[in-house]
Design a protein around this motif. Structure first.
Motif, PDB file in Angstrom:
ATOM      1  N   MET A   1       1.040  -1.177   0.007  1.00 39.52           N
ATOM      2  CA  MET A   1       0.495   0.226  -0.260  1.00 39.52           C
ATOM      3  C   MET A   1       0.838   1.007   0.022  1.00 39.52           C
ATOM      4  N   ARG A   2       0.853   2.527  -0.786  1.00 40.00           N
ATOM      5  CA  ARG A   2       0.985   3.791  -1.115  1.00 40.00           C
ATOM      6  C   ARG A   2       0.738   4.296   0.208  1.00 40.00           C
ATOM      7  N   LYS A   3       1.965   4.646   0.959  1.00 39.05           N
ATOM      8  CA  LYS A   3       1.880   6.424   1.836  1.00 39.05           C
ATOM      9  C   LYS A   3       1.357   7.467   0.551  1.00 39.05           C
ATOM     10  N   LEU A   4       0.208   8.029   1.034  1.00 35.50           N
ATOM     11  CA  LEU A   4      -0.143   8.789  -0.069  1.00 35.50           C
ATOM     12  C   LEU A   4      -0.140  10.011   1.327  1.00 35.50           C
ATOM     13  N   THR A   5      -0.508  11.147   1.086  1.00 34.90           N
ATOM     14  CA  THR A   5      -1.307  12.188   2.028  1.00 34.90           C
ATOM     15  C   THR A   5      -2.790  12.114   1.424  1.00 34.90           C
ATOM     16  N   GLN A   6      -3.610  13.218   1.710  1.00 37.62           N
ATOM     17  CA  GLN A   6      -4.994  12.803   1.374  1.00 37.62           C
ATOM     18  C   GLN A   6      -4.816  13.466   0.166  1.00 37.62           C
ATOM     19  N   THR A   7      -4.186  15.189  -0.220  1.00 43.48           N
ATOM     20  CA  THR A   7      -4.104  16.109  -0.913  1.00 43.48           C
ATOM     21  C   THR A   7      -3.802  15.137  -2.249  1.00 43.48           C
ATOM     22  N   GLU A   8      -2.342  14.584  -1.995  1.00 41.26           N
ATOM     23  CA  GLU A   8      -1.870  13.673  -2.836  1.00 41.26           C
ATOM     24  C   GLU A   8      -3.189  12.002  -3.304  1.00 41.26           C
ATOM     25  N   LEU A   9      -3.701  11.711  -2.857  1.00 42.34           N
ATOM     26  CA  LEU A   9      -4.642  10.642  -2.983  1.00 42.34           C
ATOM     27  C   LEU A   9      -5.966  11.231  -3.728  1.00 42.34           C
ATOM     28  N   ALA A  10      -6.136  12.530  -3.124  1.00 40.84           N
ATOM     29  CA  ALA A  10      -7.184  13.197  -3.951  1.00 40.84           C
ATOM     30  C   ALA A  10      -6.972  13.312  -5.232  1.00 40.84           C
ATOM     31  N   HIS A  11      -5.758  13.743  -5.717  1.00 41.44           N
ATOM     32  CA  HIS A  11      -5.309  14.051  -6.900  1.00 41.44           C
ATOM     33  C   HIS A  11      -5.173  13.214  -7.878  1.00 41.44           C
ATOM     34  N   ARG A  12      -5.236  12.304  -7.141  1.00 40.46           N
ATOM     35  CA  ARG A  12      -4.683  10.691  -8.540  1.00 40.46           C
ATOM     36  C   ARG A  12      -6.006  10.544  -8.368  1.00 40.46           C
ATOM     37  N   VAL A  13      -7.097  10.179  -7.913  1.00 40.17           N
ATOM     38  CA  VAL A  13      -8.252  10.034  -7.630  1.00 40.17           C
ATOM     39  C   VAL A  13      -9.491  11.195  -8.797  1.00 40.17           C
ATOM     40  N   TRP A  14      -9.036  11.881  -8.618  1.00 45.33           N
ATOM     41  CA  TRP A  14      -9.597  13.003  -9.650  1.00 45.33           C
ATOM     42  C   TRP A  14     -10.904  13.999  -8.559  1.00 45.33           C
ATOM     43  N   LYS A  15     -10.506  14.074  -7.314  1.00 45.68           N
ATOM     44  CA  LYS A  15     -11.025  14.243  -6.454  1.00 45.68           C
ATOM     45  C   LYS A  15     -11.092  15.479  -5.433  1.00 45.68           C
ATOM     46  N   ASP A  16     -11.414  16.289  -4.916  1.00 44.90           N
ATOM     47  CA  ASP A  16     -11.122  17.140  -3.830  1.00 44.90           C
ATOM     48  C   ASP A  16     -10.727  16.898  -2.340  1.00 44.90           C
ATOM     49  N   ARG A  17      -9.378  17.174  -1.898  1.00 43.40           N
ATOM     50  CA  ARG A  17      -9.159  16.068  -0.194  1.00 43.40           C
ATOM     51  C   ARG A  17     -10.251  16.523   0.369  1.00 43.40           C
ATOM     52  N   GLN A  18     -11.136  18.167   0.342  1.00 42.86           N
ATOM     53  CA  GLN A  18     -12.488  17.693   1.358  1.00 42.86           C
ATOM     54  C   GLN A  18     -12.959  16.235   1.048  1.00 42.86           C
ATOM     55  N   TYR A  19     -13.939  15.981   0.185  1.00 42.40           N
ATOM     56  CA  TYR A  19     -14.664  14.922  -0.531  1.00 42.40           C
ATOM     57  C   TYR A  19     -13.873  13.391   0.449  1.00 42.40           C
ATOM     58  N   LEU A  20     -12.284  13.423  -0.151  1.00 45.20           N
ATOM     59  CA  LEU A  20     -12.071  12.194   1.109  1.00 45.20           C
ATOM     60  C   LEU A  20     -11.930  11.901   1.922  1.00 45.20           C
ATOM     61  N   TYR A  21     -12.172  12.840   2.682  1.00 47.46           N
ATOM     62  CA  TYR A  21     -11.701  13.352   4.627  1.00 47.46           C
ATOM     63  C   TYR A  21     -13.816  13.499   4.812  1.00 47.46           C
ATOM     64  N   LYS A  22     -14.171  13.841   3.740  1.00 48.34           N
ATOM     65  CA  LYS A  22     -15.982  13.403   4.489  1.00 48.34           C
ATOM     66  C   LYS A  22     -16.036  11.732   4.269  1.00 48.34           C
TER      67      LYS A  22
END
Length: 56
Positions: A1-22
């Motif tokens: 499993m990759r260690k990514l920040t929410q911001t990095e993950l959001a960028h990879r899945v074309w979503k914003d960080r707040q959505y991933l937080y939710k």
């Protein structure tokens, strides 16, 4: 499993960080495509991503 920040993950899945937080907090339910994109971004299978999901 990759260690990514929410911001990095959001960028990879074309979503914003707040959505991933939710998603993490259970405030929104992602669709199947988003779940699959998250698994790909983390370099894990869907079953690995969902193995700890508890249905209520």
């Amino acid at each position: 499993m990759r260690k990514l920040t929410q911001t990095e993950l959001a960028h990879r899945v074309w979503k914003d960080r707040q959505y991933l937080y939710k998603i993490e907090k259970g405030k929104v339910t992602p669709n199947v495509f988003t779940i699959a994109m998250i698994a790909l971004a983390l370099d894990i299978s869907l079953s690995e991503l969902l193995e700890d999901v508890v249905l209520e």
